[in-house]
Design a protein around this motif. Structure first.
Motif, PDB file in Angstrom:
ATOM      1  N   GLN A 166     -41.467  74.074  20.909  1.00  0.00           N
ATOM      2  CA  GLN A 166     -40.348  74.341  20.006  1.00  0.00           C
ATOM      3  C   GLN A 166     -39.402  75.389  20.596  1.00  0.00           C
ATOM      4  O   GLN A 166     -38.177  75.278  20.470  1.00  0.00           O
ATOM      5  N   TYR A 167     -39.968  76.400  21.256  1.00  0.00           N
ATOM      6  CA  TYR A 167     -39.148  77.416  21.909  1.00  0.00           C
ATOM      7  C   TYR A 167     -38.291  76.787  23.004  1.00  0.00           C
ATOM      8  O   TYR A 167     -37.097  77.056  23.112  1.00  0.00           O
ATOM      9  N   GLU A 168     -38.913  75.961  23.841  1.00  0.00           N
ATOM     10  CA  GLU A 168     -38.180  75.295  24.925  1.00  0.00           C
ATOM     11  C   GLU A 168     -37.079  74.391  24.372  1.00  0.00           C
ATOM     12  O   GLU A 168     -35.971  74.347  24.905  1.00  0.00           O
ATOM     13  N   ALA A 169     -37.366  73.670  23.298  1.00  0.00           N
ATOM     14  CA  ALA A 169     -36.363  72.789  22.695  1.00  0.00           C
ATOM     15  C   ALA A 169     -35.196  73.602  22.137  1.00  0.00           C
ATOM     16  O   ALA A 169     -34.026  73.232  22.323  1.00  0.00           O
ATOM     17  N   ALA A 170     -35.485  74.704  21.472  1.00  0.00           N
ATOM     18  CA  ALA A 170     -34.422  75.549  20.921  1.00  0.00           C
ATOM     19  C   ALA A 170     -33.559  76.129  22.044  1.00  0.00           C
ATOM     20  O   ALA A 170     -32.328  76.184  21.932  1.00  0.00           O
ATOM     21  N   ALA A 171     -34.197  76.556  23.135  1.00  0.00           N
ATOM     22  CA  ALA A 171     -33.448  77.098  24.274  1.00  0.00           C
ATOM     23  C   ALA A 171     -32.556  76.029  24.898  1.00  0.00           C
ATOM     24  O   ALA A 171     -31.397  76.312  25.243  1.00  0.00           O
ATOM     25  N   TRP A 174     -27.150  73.826  25.683  1.00  0.00           N
ATOM     26  CA  TRP A 174     -26.229  72.700  25.540  1.00  0.00           C
ATOM     27  C   TRP A 174     -25.050  73.072  24.639  1.00  0.00           C
ATOM     28  O   TRP A 174     -23.906  72.714  24.929  1.00  0.00           O
ATOM     29  N   ASN A 175     -25.320  73.766  23.565  1.00  0.00           N
ATOM     30  CA  ASN A 175     -24.233  74.192  22.675  1.00  0.00           C
ATOM     31  C   ASN A 175     -23.278  75.135  23.393  1.00  0.00           C
ATOM     32  O   ASN A 175     -22.059  75.071  23.177  1.00  0.00           O
ATOM     33  N   ASN A 176     -23.808  76.015  24.249  1.00  0.00           N
ATOM     34  CA  ASN A 176     -22.943  76.916  25.032  1.00  0.00           C
ATOM     35  C   ASN A 176     -22.094  76.112  26.009  1.00  0.00           C
ATOM     36  O   ASN A 176     -20.907  76.408  26.185  1.00  0.00           O
ATOM     37  N   VAL A 177     -22.649  75.105  26.644  1.00  0.00           N
ATOM     38  CA  VAL A 177     -21.904  74.282  27.593  1.00  0.00           C
ATOM     39  C   VAL A 177     -20.796  73.532  26.878  1.00  0.00           C
ATOM     40  O   VAL A 177     -19.647  73.497  27.326  1.00  0.00           O
ATOM     41  N   THR A 178     -21.098  72.931  25.737  1.00  0.00           N
ATOM     42  CA  THR A 178     -20.076  72.163  25.021  1.00  0.00           C
ATOM     43  C   THR A 178     -19.008  73.085  24.430  1.00  0.00           C
ATOM     44  O   THR A 178     -17.840  72.723  24.357  1.00  0.00           O
TER      45      THR A 178
END
Length: 91
Positions: free
Chosen positions: A72-77, A82-86
């Motif tokens: 879950q930690y890896e998925a959130a990271a 991805w949100n930062n890139v977009t």
């Protein structure tokens, strides 16, 4: 593919058992008073008799909990990256 084959075999067993439970030919009086078993009930019986019970020992439960929380930690990271890139691409 293995689980698909097992699922097909289980479905066939359930269908045959369900069809046989609908007929009362050759049953004694005690069995004739039963309602035919539903496919859901047959599946529950199949799960109890064929599928092994899950592991419940403490070591396994703790390992699974740690693995799940790490995942879950890896998925959130990943989602945050991805949100930062977009966000940078659209600004």
């Amino acid at each position: 593919m293995r689980w698909s084959l097992i699922s097909l075999l289980a479905a066939a067993v359930l269908a045959v058992t369900h069809a046989r439970s609908r007929t009362t030919d050759g049953l004694d009086a005690a069995d004739a008073e039963l309602v035919p078993a539903s496919p859901r009930e047959l599946l529950a019986v199949l799960r109890v008799t064929v599928i092994p019970a899950p592991r419940r020992d403490l070591e396994h439960v703790l390992f699974w909990s740690a693995w799940r929380r790490h995942h879950q930690y890896e998925a959130a990271a990943c989602h945050q990256r991805w949100n930062n890139v977009t966000a940078e691409a659209t600004s």
